[in-house]
Design an enzyme around this catalytic site. Structure first.
Site, PDB file in Angstrom:
ATOM      1  N   GLY A  50       0.820  -1.204   0.000  1.00 13.17           N
ATOM      2  CA  GLY A  50       0.000   0.000   0.000  1.00 13.17           C
ATOM      3  C   GLY A  50       0.848   1.245   0.000  1.00 13.17           C
ATOM      4  O   GLY A  50       2.080   1.184   0.023  1.00 13.17           O
ATOM      5  N   GLU A  66       0.311   0.555  -6.359  1.00 11.22           N
ATOM      6  CA  GLU A  66       1.136   0.251  -5.188  1.00 11.22           C
ATOM      7  C   GLU A  66       1.462  -1.241  -5.090  1.00 11.22           C
ATOM      8  O   GLU A  66       2.595  -1.609  -4.791  1.00 11.22           O
ATOM      9  CB  GLU A  66       0.451   0.728  -3.911  1.00 11.22           C
ATOM     10  CG  GLU A  66       0.449   2.230  -3.726  1.00 11.22           C
ATOM     11  CD  GLU A  66       1.805   2.818  -3.377  1.00 11.22           C
ATOM     12  OE1 GLU A  66       2.742   2.057  -3.046  1.00 11.22           O
ATOM     13  OE2 GLU A  66       1.931   4.044  -3.431  1.00 11.22           O
ATOM     14  N   GLU A  70       5.346  -2.640  -5.299  1.00  8.19           N
ATOM     15  CA  GLU A  70       5.933  -3.280  -4.127  1.00  8.19           C
ATOM     16  C   GLU A  70       6.078  -4.789  -4.245  1.00  8.19           C
ATOM     17  O   GLU A  70       6.866  -5.387  -3.510  1.00  8.19           O
ATOM     18  CB  GLU A  70       5.118  -2.925  -2.879  1.00  8.19           C
ATOM     19  CG  GLU A  70       5.187  -1.435  -2.566  1.00  8.19           C
ATOM     20  CD  GLU A  70       4.345  -1.007  -1.398  1.00  8.19           C
ATOM     21  OE1 GLU A  70       3.645  -1.844  -0.782  1.00  8.19           O
ATOM     22  OE2 GLU A  70       4.368   0.200  -1.076  1.00  8.19           O
ATOM     23  N   PRO A  92      10.456   9.334  12.199  1.00  9.61           N
ATOM     24  CA  PRO A  92      11.708   9.633  12.911  1.00  9.61           C
ATOM     25  C   PRO A  92      12.235  11.055  12.672  1.00  9.61           C
ATOM     26  O   PRO A  92      12.875  11.630  13.539  1.00  9.61           O
ATOM     27  CB  PRO A  92      12.689   8.581  12.379  1.00  9.61           C
ATOM     28  CG  PRO A  92      11.814   7.423  12.026  1.00  9.61           C
ATOM     29  CD  PRO A  92      10.544   8.048  11.491  1.00  9.61           C
ATOM     30  N   GLU A 122      11.430  -8.700   0.479  1.00 15.54           N
ATOM     31  CA  GLU A 122      10.921 -10.027   0.130  1.00 15.54           C
ATOM     32  C   GLU A 122       9.444  -9.921  -0.194  1.00 15.54           C
ATOM     33  O   GLU A 122       8.755  -9.034   0.314  1.00 15.54           O
ATOM     34  CB  GLU A 122      11.047 -11.005   1.307  1.00 15.54           C
ATOM     35  CG  GLU A 122      12.421 -11.411   1.709  1.00 15.54           C
ATOM     36  CD  GLU A 122      12.364 -12.387   2.886  1.00 15.54           C
ATOM     37  OE1 GLU A 122      11.953 -13.548   2.679  1.00 15.54           O
ATOM     38  OE2 GLU A 122      12.715 -11.972   3.999  1.00 15.54           O
TER      39      GLU A 122
END
Length: 156
Positions: A50, A66, A70, A92, A122
């Site tokens: 996503g 998406e 991915e 972060p 993976e």
């Protein structure tokens, strides 16, 4: 994960302020009810594919894009399974976001699992009773997609 250009431009204007965004999630189920997952390059965790809805993009088209980016799989969207506002999140770097997530049940129609992009380590198919550890929100989305209901789940 790569930050879309439109989001970089917004951040240049507003800094780390809370930004509401629309996210799309693809819960891809094969004919045996196995779930397609990818292990994210940014944090190493398994997740459903996503990402962020881009300006002018339709949600179902975004989830197809998406999933392909991915995982290498082409999917057909079967139905909307949930519409849920997520809790605010702080990255972060201090940027704050709050996602409205639109999760779609999808089925594979082409391509092959491929972790060759920069977002994925993976790609794998998992039986529903053998899923790796994932967040509660991802597990709920998978559960909603596996239900036979036709209307999407939402929170009142």
């Amino acid at each position: 994960m790569p930050v879309p250009e439109f989001l970089r431009e917004l951040r240049d204007q507003i800094g780390p302020a809370l930004l509401p965004l629309t996210g799309v999630t693809g819960v891809v189920l094969d004919e045996d009810d196995n779930v397609l997952l990818h292990r994210r390059a940014d944090d190493g965790r398994w997740a459903t594919p996503g990402g962020i809805l881009e300006p002018g993009e339709q949600p179902a088209a975004a989830v197809v894009r998406e999933v392909w980016e991915e995982t290498g799989l082409v999917v057909a969207v079967e139905r909307l399974v949930s519409v849920v506002g997520q809790d605010p999140y702080v990255y972060p770097n201090g940027d704050r976001v709050q996602f409205l997530d639109l999760a779609f049940r999808c089925r594979p129609v082409g391509g092959a699992p491929d972790a060759g992009g920069d977002e994925t380590l993976e790609v794998g198919w998992f039986a529903p009773d053998a899923l790796p550890a994932m967040s509660d929100s991802i597990m709920r989305r998978i559960g909603y997609a596996r239900e036979s209901r036709t209307e999407p789940f939402y929170v009142l």
